[in-house]
Scaffold this motif. Sequence first.
Motif, PDB file in Angstrom:
ATOM      1  N   PRO A  58       0.793  -1.234   0.000  1.00 25.11           N
ATOM      2  CA  PRO A  58       0.000   0.000   0.000  1.00 25.11           C
ATOM      3  C   PRO A  58       0.823   1.282   0.000  1.00 25.11           C
ATOM      4  O   PRO A  58       0.468   2.237  -0.703  1.00 25.11           O
ATOM      5  N   ASP A  59       1.926   1.341   0.771  1.00 25.36           N
ATOM      6  CA  ASP A  59       2.676   2.592   0.807  1.00 25.36           C
ATOM      7  C   ASP A  59       3.398   2.861  -0.514  1.00 25.36           C
ATOM      8  O   ASP A  59       3.590   4.017  -0.896  1.00 25.36           O
ATOM      9  N   LEU A  60       3.782   1.808  -1.245  1.00 23.83           N
ATOM     10  CA  LEU A  60       4.383   2.009  -2.562  1.00 23.83           C
ATOM     11  C   LEU A  60       3.338   2.515  -3.560  1.00 23.83           C
ATOM     12  O   LEU A  60       3.629   3.383  -4.399  1.00 23.83           O
ATOM     13  N   ILE A  61       2.140   1.970  -3.486  1.00 20.66           N
ATOM     14  CA  ILE A  61       1.057   2.436  -4.353  1.00 20.66           C
ATOM     15  C   ILE A  61       0.750   3.902  -4.065  1.00 20.66           C
ATOM     16  O   ILE A  61       0.534   4.710  -4.977  1.00 20.66           O
ATOM     17  N   GLN A  62       0.768   4.265  -2.794  1.00 24.73           N
ATOM     18  CA  GLN A  62       0.518   5.659  -2.429  1.00 24.73           C
ATOM     19  C   GLN A  62       1.604   6.560  -2.983  1.00 24.73           C
ATOM     20  O   GLN A  62       1.323   7.676  -3.453  1.00 24.73           O
ATOM     21  N   THR A  63       2.852   6.103  -2.952  1.00 24.09           N
ATOM     22  CA  THR A  63       3.950   6.901  -3.511  1.00 24.09           C
ATOM     23  C   THR A  63       3.721   7.169  -4.992  1.00 24.09           C
ATOM     24  O   THR A  63       3.862   8.300  -5.463  1.00 24.09           O
ATOM     25  N   VAL A  64       3.356   6.132  -5.728  1.00 26.18           N
ATOM     26  CA  VAL A  64       3.211   6.251  -7.184  1.00 26.18           C
ATOM     27  C   VAL A  64       1.987   7.062  -7.564  1.00 26.18           C
ATOM     28  O   VAL A  64       2.053   7.939  -8.442  1.00 26.18           O
ATOM     29  N   LEU A  65       0.836   6.807  -6.933  1.00 25.46           N
ATOM     30  CA  LEU A  65      -0.414   7.434  -7.359  1.00 25.46           C
ATOM     31  C   LEU A  65      -0.709   8.760  -6.671  1.00 25.46           C
ATOM     32  O   LEU A  65      -1.318   9.652  -7.284  1.00 25.46           O
ATOM     33  N   GLU A  67       1.550  10.545  -3.914  1.00 24.75           N
ATOM     34  CA  GLU A  67       2.601  11.445  -3.441  1.00 24.75           C
ATOM     35  C   GLU A  67       3.465  12.001  -4.564  1.00 24.75           C
ATOM     36  O   GLU A  67       3.861  13.176  -4.525  1.00 24.75           O
ATOM     37  N   ARG A  68       3.775  11.177  -5.574  1.00 18.07           N
ATOM     38  CA  ARG A  68       4.673  11.617  -6.645  1.00 18.07           C
ATOM     39  C   ARG A  68       4.137  11.211  -8.017  1.00 18.07           C
ATOM     40  O   ARG A  68       4.828  10.578  -8.812  1.00 18.07           O
ATOM     41  N   PRO A  69       2.907  11.557  -8.333  1.00 18.48           N
ATOM     42  CA  PRO A  69       2.330  11.100  -9.606  1.00 18.48           C
ATOM     43  C   PRO A  69       3.075  11.612 -10.832  1.00 18.48           C
ATOM     44  O   PRO A  69       3.120  10.932 -11.863  1.00 18.48           O
ATOM     45  N   ASP A  70       3.678  12.801 -10.750  1.00 18.81           N
ATOM     46  CA  ASP A  70       4.392  13.336 -11.913  1.00 18.81           C
ATOM     47  C   ASP A  70       5.652  12.539 -12.226  1.00 18.81           C
ATOM     48  O   ASP A  70       6.130  12.551 -13.363  1.00 18.81           O
ATOM     49  N   ASP A  71       6.195  11.851 -11.218  1.00 19.68           N
ATOM     50  CA  ASP A  71       7.377  11.024 -11.449  1.00 19.68           C
ATOM     51  C   ASP A  71       7.026   9.676 -12.063  1.00 19.68           C
ATOM     52  O   ASP A  71       7.916   8.947 -12.521  1.00 19.68           O
ATOM     53  N   PHE A  72       5.730   9.333 -12.042  1.00 18.73           N
ATOM     54  CA  PHE A  72       5.299   8.035 -12.560  1.00 18.73           C
ATOM     55  C   PHE A  72       4.099   8.241 -13.495  1.00 18.73           C
ATOM     56  O   PHE A  72       2.957   7.906 -13.162  1.00 18.73           O
ATOM     57  N   PRO A  73       4.327   8.792 -14.674  1.00 14.67           N
ATOM     58  CA  PRO A  73       3.225   9.060 -15.605  1.00 14.67           C
ATOM     59  C   PRO A  73       2.648   7.767 -16.170  1.00 14.67           C
ATOM     60  O   PRO A  73       3.235   6.693 -16.036  1.00 14.67           O
ATOM     61  N   LYS A  74       1.499   7.894 -16.809  1.00 13.51           N
ATOM     62  CA  LYS A  74       0.914   6.741 -17.476  1.00 13.51           C
ATOM     63  C   LYS A  74       1.861   6.238 -18.555  1.00 13.51           C
ATOM     64  O   LYS A  74       2.506   7.012 -19.254  1.00 13.51           O
ATOM     65  N   SER A  75       1.909   4.933 -18.699  1.00 14.30           N
ATOM     66  CA  SER A  75       2.813   4.334 -19.674  1.00 14.30           C
ATOM     67  C   SER A  75       2.374   4.662 -21.094  1.00 14.30           C
ATOM     68  O   SER A  75       1.225   4.438 -21.460  1.00 14.30           O
ATOM     69  N   CYS A 338      12.438   8.214 -13.737  1.00 16.07           N
ATOM     70  CA  CYS A 338      13.802   8.346 -13.241  1.00 16.07           C
ATOM     71  C   CYS A 338      14.135   7.082 -12.452  1.00 16.07           C
ATOM     72  O   CYS A 338      13.226   6.341 -12.061  1.00 16.07           O
ATOM     73  N   PRO A 339      15.397   6.790 -12.219  1.00 16.46           N
ATOM     74  CA  PRO A 339      15.739   5.601 -11.425  1.00 16.46           C
ATOM     75  C   PRO A 339      15.131   5.688 -10.029  1.00 16.46           C
ATOM     76  O   PRO A 339      15.050   6.758  -9.431  1.00 16.46           O
ATOM     77  N   GLU A 340      14.698   4.550  -9.517  1.00 13.29           N
ATOM     78  CA  GLU A 340      14.013   4.501  -8.224  1.00 13.29           C
ATOM     79  C   GLU A 340      14.482   3.257  -7.477  1.00 13.29           C
ATOM     80  O   GLU A 340      15.092   2.359  -8.061  1.00 13.29           O
ATOM     81  N   ARG A 341      14.174   3.192  -6.196  1.00 13.57           N
ATOM     82  CA  ARG A 341      14.500   1.996  -5.419  1.00 13.57           C
ATOM     83  C   ARG A 341      13.328   1.690  -4.493  1.00 13.57           C
ATOM     84  O   ARG A 341      12.995   2.480  -3.609  1.00 13.57           O
ATOM     85  N   PHE A 342      12.708   0.543  -4.717  1.00  9.76           N
ATOM     86  CA  PHE A 342      11.581   0.085  -3.912  1.00  9.76           C
ATOM     87  C   PHE A 342      11.925  -1.271  -3.305  1.00  9.76           C
ATOM     88  O   PHE A 342      12.395  -2.173  -4.003  1.00  9.76           O
ATOM     89  N   ASP A 344      14.314  -2.436  -1.640  1.00  7.06           N
ATOM     90  CA  ASP A 344      15.706  -2.832  -1.882  1.00  7.06           C
ATOM     91  C   ASP A 344      15.930  -3.369  -3.292  1.00  7.06           C
ATOM     92  O   ASP A 344      16.860  -4.159  -3.526  1.00  7.06           O
ATOM     93  N   ARG A 345      15.087  -2.954  -4.211  1.00  6.17           N
ATOM     94  CA  ARG A 345      15.283  -3.330  -5.615  1.00  6.17           C
ATOM     95  C   ARG A 345      15.440  -2.054  -6.436  1.00  6.17           C
ATOM     96  O   ARG A 345      14.732  -1.060  -6.222  1.00  6.17           O
ATOM     97  N   ASP A 346      16.337  -2.106  -7.392  1.00  5.74           N
ATOM     98  CA  ASP A 346      16.535  -0.974  -8.288  1.00  5.74           C
ATOM     99  C   ASP A 346      15.465  -0.986  -9.376  1.00  5.74           C
ATOM    100  O   ASP A 346      15.278  -1.993 -10.063  1.00  5.74           O
ATOM    101  N   ILE A 347      14.797   0.140  -9.528  1.00  6.12           N
ATOM    102  CA  ILE A 347      13.795   0.316 -10.589  1.00  6.12           C
ATOM    103  C   ILE A 347      14.431   1.212 -11.646  1.00  6.12           C
ATOM    104  O   ILE A 347      14.656   2.401 -11.404  1.00  6.12           O
ATOM    105  N   PRO A 348      14.760   0.678 -12.806  1.00  5.48           N
ATOM    106  CA  PRO A 348      15.446   1.518 -13.798  1.00  5.48           C
ATOM    107  C   PRO A 348      14.503   2.536 -14.438  1.00  5.48           C
ATOM    108  O   PRO A 348      13.282   2.359 -14.454  1.00  5.48           O
ATOM    109  N   ASN A 349      15.093   3.589 -14.943  1.00  2.00           N
ATOM    110  CA  ASN A 349      14.328   4.576 -15.697  1.00  2.00           C
ATOM    111  C   ASN A 349      13.625   3.887 -16.870  1.00  2.00           C
ATOM    112  O   ASN A 349      14.233   3.122 -17.615  1.00  2.00           O
TER     113      ASN A 349
END
Length: 454
Positions: A58-65, A67-75, A338-342, A344-349
Motif C-alpha cells: 500500500p505505501d508504494l502504491i501511495q507513492t506512485v499514485l 505522493e509523486r504522480p508526476d514522477d510516474f506518468p501513465k505508460s 527516473c531511477p528509483e529503489r523500492f 531494496d530493488r533498483d527500478i530503472p528509468n
Amino acid sequence: MTAPLPPKPPARPDKVSLLRYLRLFRDDILSAQPAKLYRAWMAEFRTPFFRSFLLNQPDLIQTVLKERPDDFPKSGRVSEGLRPLLGNSVFLTNGETWKRQRRIIDPAFEGGRLKDTFPAMWAASEAAVGRLAQAGETVEIEEVTSHAAADVIFRTLFSIPIEHEVAAQVFARFRAYQRAQPILNIAAFVPLPRWMPRFHSRETRANAAKIRGLIAHLTAERMKAITAGAAPDDLATKIMTTADPETGERFDTDEMVDQVAIFFLAGHETSASALAWTLYLMALYPEWQERLAQEAEQLGAGEPGFAVMSKLRLSRDVFREALRLYPPVPMMVRQASCPERFRDRDIPNGAQLVLSPWHLHRHERLWDNPDGFDPTRWQTENGKTCQRTAYMPFSAGPRVCTGAGFAMVEGPLILSMLLRRFRFERIEGRDPVPVAHLTVRAKDGIWLRVMPRN
C-alpha cells in the motif's frame, strides 16, 4: 434452501514459466496470474523486451499514485492499445496537457452536478426495467447492463436516450470494439520502434473510426446549439463551455471528440461490467438479493428525489463489494521517469510499474476472507482500513476517475430498480469465467434466469 455457492477465485497457476506466462497472457491476462502474486508485496518480471514490477504494498502504491504522480506518468506503451478510439483524451495524456484537460473537465462533475443528473439516471433505469421485462427468462446480463449504462451516458452527456439514431449506432459499434480489443496488447510491453505498425486489427481501426465519426457529429451539433443559445444544460454543454481557468482556452470540436470517447468508455464500459458482476453475485447469494429488493421498496412510486440514494445503503455496500471482487479495470500501468529503489530493488528509468486492483483487492495479507463475498466487511475495522489503503476500483490520487461519484450513484440505483422488479437466478453449469477485454468481462457472457417478482 440450498446454501449459496461462493464465487470461484480466478484461475491461479502455482508456477508459471516465462514461456507459459506469455502464452497465457496472450489468451487472457487474468488467467496468467500465478497464486504467489496474491501474497506478494512486490514482484519483478524480466524479459529480453521489458522489465516491469507489480506493486501490491500500500505505501508504494501511495507513492506512485498520490505522493509523486508526476514522477510516474501513465505508460505510453499502454496507450497504444487504446489510441485508435481515444486519441488524445484525458485518459491517455500526461503532464501539462493532462492537467489542462482536467481543469476543464472536473467542474462538470463537482458540487450539485450529481443531483442535476439524477433524473436522467432514473429515466435510464426505468427504461432498463422495461427492456428486461421483454427479454424472456434466460438472459445474457452483460448485454442488459451495457445497454443500461450506455443509456445513462447519452442521457446525462447529450440529453438523448439510447434509442436515438446516432446513440444506437455508437452503442452497436462499441460492443464490437469492446470484444475485439484487449485491455493490454503486445505494444504495452514490447518497445517497438516508432516506424513499425502497431498491432490493431482492421476491425478495431474501422470500429474506432466509425465511433469517433458519430461522436464528432453529436459534438458538432451541440456546438451549433451552444452558439445559438439553445443547448440543454447537460454534461456536454458544461464541458464545452468551461474555460481553463489558467489559459482561458476551451476544448475545440476535435478535442471534445477525444474526451467524449473516454467518457463513453469509462462511464459506460466500466459501469456495465460492475453491474453485470453484481447481478451475478445476487444470483449466487439470494438472501442478499432479497434484502436489497426489500430495501428498494423505499424508492416508492414515481421519480423520487436525489435524497433517496441515502436510503440505499445495502445496495451501495453490495455494489462496492462487487467492485472489489471484479474491478472493471484490473490493471493500471505507470512508467518510472527516473531511477528509483523500492523494497531494496533498483527500478530503472523507463520500467513499467503495474498497479493491479485485481491482485490488491484479493490480497491474502491485507483482506479478511479476500475471495469471499461479504458486503458487511465495509463496517469492520479491516474493511475500513483496506478501503483507505488497498481499494482502488477508480484509481487514486490526482488521476482518480472523475466520474467515481457518478458511478456510485448509477450502479446502486440501477441495481435497486432491477431487483425491485425481478429475481435473478444462477443457471447450473453456466457460471461465468472472468477475462480482460477493455474491462473485466465474462468469457462467454453472464447468463442468468430472470423471473418477475409478484
